[in-house]
Structure formats: structure tokens, C-alpha cells
Write an enzyme that holds these catalytic residues in place. Structure first.
Site, mmCIF file in Angstrom:
data_model
loop_
_atom_site.group_PDB
_atom_site.id
_atom_site.type_symbol
_atom_site.label_atom_id
_atom_site.label_comp_id
_atom_site.label_asym_id
_atom_site.label_seq_id
_atom_site.Cartn_x
_atom_site.Cartn_y
_atom_site.Cartn_z
ATOM 1 N N LYS A 174 -29.340 12.817 -6.238
ATOM 2 C CA LYS A 174 -28.483 13.866 -5.671
ATOM 3 C C LYS A 174 -28.295 13.528 -4.184
ATOM 4 O O LYS A 174 -29.173 13.756 -3.355
ATOM 5 C CB LYS A 174 -29.155 15.217 -5.896
ATOM 6 C CG LYS A 174 -28.866 16.375 -4.963
ATOM 7 C CD LYS A 174 -27.435 16.778 -4.774
ATOM 8 C CE LYS A 174 -27.356 17.800 -3.634
ATOM 9 N NZ LYS A 174 -26.667 17.272 -2.453
ATOM 10 N N GLU A 249 -39.648 12.582 3.562
ATOM 11 C CA GLU A 249 -39.469 12.081 4.920
ATOM 12 C C GLU A 249 -38.575 13.065 5.639
ATOM 13 O O GLU A 249 -37.479 13.368 5.163
ATOM 14 C CB GLU A 249 -38.862 10.674 4.901
ATOM 15 C CG GLU A 249 -39.815 9.608 4.369
ATOM 16 C CD GLU A 249 -41.117 9.519 5.135
ATOM 17 O OE1 GLU A 249 -41.161 9.908 6.324
ATOM 18 O OE2 GLU A 249 -42.127 9.098 4.558
ATOM 19 N N CYS A 283 -32.963 10.374 12.359
ATOM 20 C CA CYS A 283 -34.296 10.982 12.323
ATOM 21 C C CYS A 283 -35.148 10.406 13.443
ATOM 22 O O CYS A 283 -36.086 11.041 13.913
ATOM 23 C CB CYS A 283 -34.952 10.756 10.984
ATOM 24 S SG CYS A 283 -34.932 9.030 10.490
ATOM 25 N N GLU A 384 -36.158 19.933 16.834
ATOM 26 C CA GLU A 384 -35.184 18.875 16.522
ATOM 27 C C GLU A 384 -33.770 19.446 16.689
ATOM 28 O O GLU A 384 -33.393 20.404 16.022
ATOM 29 C CB GLU A 384 -35.371 18.367 15.088
ATOM 30 C CG GLU A 384 -34.461 17.179 14.790
ATOM 31 C CD GLU A 384 -34.586 16.655 13.359
ATOM 32 O OE1 GLU A 384 -34.547 17.459 12.415
ATOM 33 O OE2 GLU A 384 -34.705 15.429 13.204
HETATM 34 P P1 NAP Z 1 -30.905 18.551 4.753
HETATM 35 O O1 NAP Z 1 -29.952 19.630 5.056
HETATM 36 O O2 NAP Z 1 -32.339 18.879 4.625
HETATM 37 O O3 NAP Z 1 -30.365 17.868 3.384
HETATM 38 C C1 NAP Z 1 -30.977 16.742 2.825
HETATM 39 C C2 NAP Z 1 -30.620 16.693 1.343
HETATM 40 O O4 NAP Z 1 -31.192 17.822 0.696
HETATM 41 C C3 NAP Z 1 -29.128 16.771 1.049
HETATM 42 O O5 NAP Z 1 -28.834 16.034 -0.108
HETATM 43 C C4 NAP Z 1 -28.918 18.254 0.778
HETATM 44 O O6 NAP Z 1 -27.761 18.512 0.020
HETATM 45 C C5 NAP Z 1 -30.185 18.566 0.010
HETATM 46 N N1 NAP Z 1 -30.589 19.971 0.042
HETATM 47 C C6 NAP Z 1 -30.202 20.949 0.881
HETATM 48 N N2 NAP Z 1 -30.804 22.117 0.552
HETATM 49 C C7 NAP Z 1 -31.592 21.858 -0.516
HETATM 50 C C8 NAP Z 1 -32.464 22.644 -1.313
HETATM 51 N N3 NAP Z 1 -32.668 23.946 -1.072
HETATM 52 N N4 NAP Z 1 -33.121 22.045 -2.338
HETATM 53 C C9 NAP Z 1 -32.947 20.737 -2.598
HETATM 54 N N5 NAP Z 1 -32.115 19.937 -1.891
HETATM 55 C C10 NAP Z 1 -31.457 20.492 -0.847
HETATM 56 O O7 NAP Z 1 -30.801 17.376 5.820
HETATM 57 P P2 NAP Z 1 -29.503 16.649 6.362
HETATM 58 O O8 NAP Z 1 -28.758 17.564 7.278
HETATM 59 O O9 NAP Z 1 -28.772 16.023 5.242
HETATM 60 O O10 NAP Z 1 -30.162 15.464 7.222
HETATM 61 C C11 NAP Z 1 -30.667 15.654 8.507
HETATM 62 C C12 NAP Z 1 -32.176 15.816 8.493
HETATM 63 O O11 NAP Z 1 -32.751 14.722 7.802
HETATM 64 C C13 NAP Z 1 -32.782 15.764 9.896
HETATM 65 O O12 NAP Z 1 -33.801 16.716 9.985
HETATM 66 C C14 NAP Z 1 -33.345 14.351 9.986
HETATM 67 O O13 NAP Z 1 -34.387 14.199 10.914
HETATM 68 C C15 NAP Z 1 -33.794 14.141 8.583
HETATM 69 N N6 NAP Z 1 -33.907 12.723 8.273
HETATM 70 C C16 NAP Z 1 -35.164 12.188 8.155
HETATM 71 C C17 NAP Z 1 -35.338 10.834 7.897
HETATM 72 C C18 NAP Z 1 -36.718 10.233 7.771
HETATM 73 O O14 NAP Z 1 -36.842 9.134 7.252
HETATM 74 N N7 NAP Z 1 -37.766 10.896 8.237
HETATM 75 C C19 NAP Z 1 -34.214 10.020 7.760
HETATM 76 C C20 NAP Z 1 -32.944 10.596 7.877
HETATM 77 C C21 NAP Z 1 -32.804 11.955 8.130
HETATM 78 P P3 NAP Z 1 -26.385 18.968 0.748
HETATM 79 O O15 NAP Z 1 -25.978 17.863 1.667
HETATM 80 O O16 NAP Z 1 -25.478 19.123 -0.389
HETATM 81 O O17 NAP Z 1 -26.710 20.235 1.486
#
Ligand code: NAP
Length: 495
Positions: A174, A249, A283, A384
Site C-alpha cells: 500500500k 521507520e 526523514c 518534526e
Molecule cells: P504518513 O502520513 O505517516 O504516511 C505513510 C504511509 O502510511 C502512507 O502510505 C499513508 O497513506 C499510510 N497511512 C496513513 N494513515 C494510516 C493509517 N491510519 N494506517 C495505516 N496506514 C496509514 O507519512 P508521510 O507523510 O507519507 O511521510 C512523511 C513521514 O515519513 C515523516 O514523518 C518522515 O520522517 C517519515 N519518513 C521516515 C523514513 C525513515 O526511514 N525513518 C523515511 C521516509 C519518511 P496515505 O498517503 O494514503 O495517507
């Protein structure tokens, strides 16, 4: 405009509800990149069922054969690298050179994991008894749910999909709604590389509806998530309650230390690239710079001059240094943090405004912002922001700087600029982050190394890259003892 469907059981198919959503170019919101299937529960059920059905044959497919499919996928990715990178820039905004690097990571991971098909090694160790042997073998977990963010649309899915597949798991993937078109290209490439039906399934849809339902699905055996900390921890809790293997992560609040003996040109370049690359939406972005008091004023002047020279615009234009933010909600969040910073008494040295000029007119652009006079406890130094905003904090000495860096809930990445080998060694030992850079910025990873964070940046420590980390997440151990002495067990209990 692309039509992006789900991929379930080897077939490209729309959502069973018929619902769709649009994936929009954040640099130009009049450009609809794709119309995407909005999956409902039934689609997720079908994908999990397909993955379950395919597991039996896939786990028994020799690992080197599985690896060969990944190798072919790497070749196809490499052939289409530029076209895929251009799609990525259009879909999520990062500048083309960064998008090319993202696709390259997916290529590297595919080749690397293809090779693992011929290793996947366990251990053979001596037994304490004669006529007995002991070995451990790696086995696949089963059906793995993979949930990924938008900021690395091909690299992060590849970090998960490739080790999951080579280990013999089947997958329900997903991706983020904001990069559905990129995700579909990756899946199509794996299909063309010869992956059997049902081994890799793609469900698009909203995080809450499709992602949440998938994460809680009884039919999955393991879950790997990359995204924000709040969602990651909620997912980890749900998996722990059901006894499922999980790795998350998550977010970061990464920092660069600049010591009084640092090469300041290098340090400024690192702070600019780490703070404003991908518009601060990595990230590992360096959202804090902790500077020794002796060079604080000089560094600030050089840093803000460099930041104010950065050109905003469409990432496909090669003159562009910084692209847009991913969406309106993220832009509002960043603007809100700019106000929070001002309210906390920090000094906004440069940037922080919305840019609507020229090629920025129809996108989500914010000028790279630098706050000076930030103290370690301020919200802008703790939370963040995920945007082009860097907080500069003054430090008395190395110990003070390291304390400041470690003083957050996160622990993904950190860096130190110094010419003193003793200072770098101290920092290397004391910085509580999953990755430490010496005389390089907080960003950049190589797939043959583990990747992951401490504290609220990483849970379960998948360490997406590297042999140990990725394979440990996607395999379970079985230990086998074979006794060929023919003696009764009871007689052997006490040697
Ligand atoms: P996000 O909003 O947490 O979404 C990540 C994924 O989870 C997306 O596919 C999202 O789908 C899905 N999702 C959202 N709500 C969910 C729920 N309740 N249950 C299950 N899945 C759900 O994060 P993002 O905005 O895409 O990415 C930014 C974040 O990722 C930042 O905090 C960044 O630091 C972190 N990040 C961490 C790393 C690492 O390796 N540590 C690497 C890259 C990014 P939708 O897009 O459809 O909402």
C-alpha cells in the site's frame, strides 16, 4: 494522465467500489498526474487472499530463481531510469537529480537483493554431542504488508519489496496516495520481470481506509511501515497485540554539529543540502544546526546568504534547487511552525514566506527559512516540521553540542563537521542516532548498509538496507538438530 489501478492476483483492476482519487503535481496543481483507484476493504481482502494463495509456491521457489526475477527488474528499472525519475518529479516535486538518485536506489536494492538469493545464509555450528549436527535456516514470514510514504517513492518501496520477495514472502503493498503512479510503475516492472501472479499485490487508497484496514488484517503475518511517528507507533501497537512481526521507520529531528575547527564552506554546503534538499521533506533532513559559539556568527551569515540564493521552482527545470512541498496541508503546517518559531522568540533570518512568483504560481512553495537564536527546548527545535525550515542553536563546546543533539524524542541521523579526529571519535560514540556522518550532511544512505533510527525514529529496527537488517525483518529462524547416533535421548541428557 495515467490511470492507476490495483494489482491483485496478477490482474490490474479498479477498486470494487469504482471510486477514484487524483494524484496532483505539487509544483503545478492544474496538472493531474494520475487517476487512482480508491480501494475499499473488499479490495484489501482480495489482495491478502491472493498473497496467501501464492505463498505456498513462492516460498518453495529456489531463492536463486527468486533473485533472478529481481535482477531482471533491476535491468528494466535501469533502462527506464530517466523516464521514471521525471514521473517522480512531476508526481511529488523533488528536483530531477534527486529523483534520479531515488530510482538509482531502487535499482541498487534490486541488484543487491537479487544476489541475496544465492546467500540467504544461516549457520551450521558444532554440536555438544558426537553424531549430532545443528543448523539454522532462514524462512519467509508469510504474507507481508508494506506501507510506504511519498518522499522516496521508489527507493523505500524497493527497500521493502526486494528483501521481502527474495526471502520467499508474498506481499500486499500500500503506497502513499501522493505517489501512486510511481508505485504502479515499480509493480509493473516487477510483473514484467516475471513475478508469478499473487506474489506482489498493490492496493491504492487512503491511509486510514486501505492502510488502516490492511495493517489490522488477520491475514497478514508481518508488516513493514515507513512514515510518521504517530501512525507508525499506532500500527506497531496493533501488530504487537496480535503477535505480528512489525517494523516501523518513522520521523526525525536530525542535527548537524559545526565545531570551531570545521571547514565552514563544507559545513554550510552540508547544512544547505541537508536542510533544504527535497524541500526539507526527508526523514533525515537536517532541521537543526548546532554551532560552536566561536564560529556561530560567521556560520549564520554564510548559511543565510547561501539559503537566500536557492532558486525555487519546478524540479524538472535544471536551474531549480528546491521544489515544492507535497500538498496544501503540509504547506500550512510549515507556515504554522514559522509562526510558532517567531512566537517562541527565535529570529527568522531569511525565507519563510510563500512563493507565488513565476513558475511557483500554481504550486506549494515556501522560501527556505532559517531561524537563529533557537534554544534547545523550543518546539521548532524539538518537533518534526518536515519542510524547508532550519533552526540554528549555539553551543558552548562539544559536550554541550552533543547533549543538544541527543535532547529530542527522535534519533535517526546526525552529523559533525570538525577537523579534529578526537572530536569526531567522541561524537561518533556519543550521538544517539542510527546514522552518524563525519564531515558530511545528515542525508544519504547506501543500500548495502543498515538504515534506521533510535528512540521514536525507529521501532523494530528493520534497517531497510544492509544484509542483516532487511533480511532479519523478512525472515524467521528455524533451528534444526539432527541426531544420527541412534542412542536414546535420555542417555544423552547429561554429558
Ligand atoms: P504518513 O502520513 O505517516 O504516511 C505513510 C504511509 O502510511 C502512507 O502510505 C499513508 O497513506 C499510510 N497511512 C496513513 N494513515 C494510516 C493509517 N491510519 N494506517 C495505516 N496506514 C496509514 O507519512 P508521510 O507523510 O507519507 O511521510 C512523511 C513521514 O515519513 C515523516 O514523518 C518522515 O520522517 C517519515 N519518513 C521516515 C523514513 C525513515 O526511514 N525513518 C523515511 C521516509 C519518511 P496515505 O498517503 O494514503 O495517507
Amino acid at each position: 494522465m495515467l490511470i492507476v489501478n490495483n494489482f491483485i492476483g496478477g490482474e490490474w483492476t479498479g477498486s470494487s467500489s469504482g471510486a477514484t482519487f487524483e494524484s496532483i503535481n505539487p509544483a503545478d496543481t492544474s496538472d493531474v498526474v494520475a487517476v487512482v483507484s480508491r480501494s475499499v476493504r473488499e479490495d484489501v481482502d482480495n489482495a491478502v487472499e491472493a498473497a496467501k494463495g501464492a505463498f505456498r509456491r513462492w516460498r518453495l521457489t529456489p531463492a536463486p530463481r527468486r533473485g533472478e526475477i529481481l535482477f531482471r527488474a533491476a535491468e528494466l528499472l535501469a533502462k527506464r531510469k530517466k523516464e521514471l525519475a521525471e514521473l517522480m518529479t512531476r508526481e511529488m516535486g523533488k528536483v530531477l537529480t534527486e529523483a534520479l538518485g531515488d530510482v538509482q536506489e531502487a535499482i541498487d536494492m534490486s541488484y543487491f537483493m537479487a544476489g541475496e538469493g544465492r546467500r540467504l545464509s544461516g549457520e551450521t555450528v558444532p554440536s555438544e554431542l558426537p553424531d549430532k549436527d545443528c543448523k539454522s535456516v532462514r524462512l519467509p514470514i508469510g504474507v507481508c504488508a508494506l506501507i510506504t510514504p511519498w518522499n522516496f517513492p521508489m527507493a523505500i518501496p524497493a527497500w521493502k519489496i526486494m528483501p521481502a520477495l527474495v526471502s520467499g514472502n508474498t506481499v500486499v503493498f500500500k503506497p502513499s496516495s501522493y505517489t501512486a503512479a510511481c508505485a504502479a510503475q515499480l509493480v509493473e516492472i516487477l510483473q514484467k520481470a516475471g513475478l508469478p501472479a499473487g506474489v506482489l499485490n498493490l492496493v491504492n487508497g487512503s491511509g486510514e481506509e486501505a492502510g488502516g484496514y490492511l495493517a489490522a488484517h488477520d491475514g497478514i503475518d508481518g508488516l513493514s511501515f515507513t512514515g510518521s511517528t504517530a501512525i507508525g507507533l499506532a500500527i506497531a501497537k496493533g501488530c504487537a497485540e496480535k503477535g505480528k512481526k512489525v517494523s516501523c521507520e518513522m520521523g526525525g529531528k536530525n542535527a548537524i554539529i559545526v565545531m570551531d575547527d570545521a571547514d565552514l564552506d563544507l559545513a554550510v554546503e552540508g547544512a544547505v543540502w541537508g536542510g533544504f534538499g527535497t524541500s526539507g521533506q526527508r526523514c533525515t533532513s537536517s532541521s537543526r544546526v548546532v554551532v560552536h559559539q566561536a564560529v556561530y556568527d560567521r556560520f549564520l551569515k554564510m548559511f543565510s546568504d547561501a539559503a537566500s540564493r536557492l532558486r525555487l521552482g519546478n524540479g524538472l527545470d535544471e536551474k531549480t534547487d528546491v521544489g515544492p512541498l507535497i500538498n496544501e496541508a503540509q504547506m500550512k503546517k510549515v507556515l504554522n511552525y514559522i509562526e510558532i518559531g517567531k512566537g517562541e522568540g527565535a529570529t527568522l533570518l531569511t525565507g519563510g514566506g510563500v512563493c507565488r512568483e513565476g513558475s511557483c504560481a500554481k504550486g506549494y512553495f515556501i522560501e527556505p527559512a532559517i531561524f537563529a537564536g533557537v534554544t534547545p527546548g523550543m518546539r521548532i527545535a524539538q518537533e518534526e516540521i518536515f519542510g524547508p525550515v532550519v533552526s540554528v542553536i549555539k553551543a558552548r563546546d562539544l559536550e554541550d553540542a552533543v547533549r543538544t543533539v541527543n535532547n529530542t524524542a527522535y534519533g535517526l541521523s546526525s552529523a559533525i563537521y570538525t577537523r579534529d579526529v578526537n572530536k569526531s571519535a567522541y561524537a561518533e560514540r556519543e550521538l544517539d542516532t542510527g546514522i552518524v556522518y563525519i564531515n558530511a550532511s545528515t542525508i544519504g544512505a547506501e543500500i548495502q548498509m543498515p538504515f534506521g533510527g533510535t528512540k521514536r525514529s525507529g521501532y523494530g529496527h528493520e534497517e531497510a538496507g544492509g544484509r542483516g537488517g532487511a533480511l532479519d525483518m523478512f525472515t524467521k529462524w528455524k533451528v534444526i538438530y539432527r541426531d544420527f547416533s541412534g542412542k536414546l535421548q535420555k542417555a544423552q541428557i547429561d554429558r
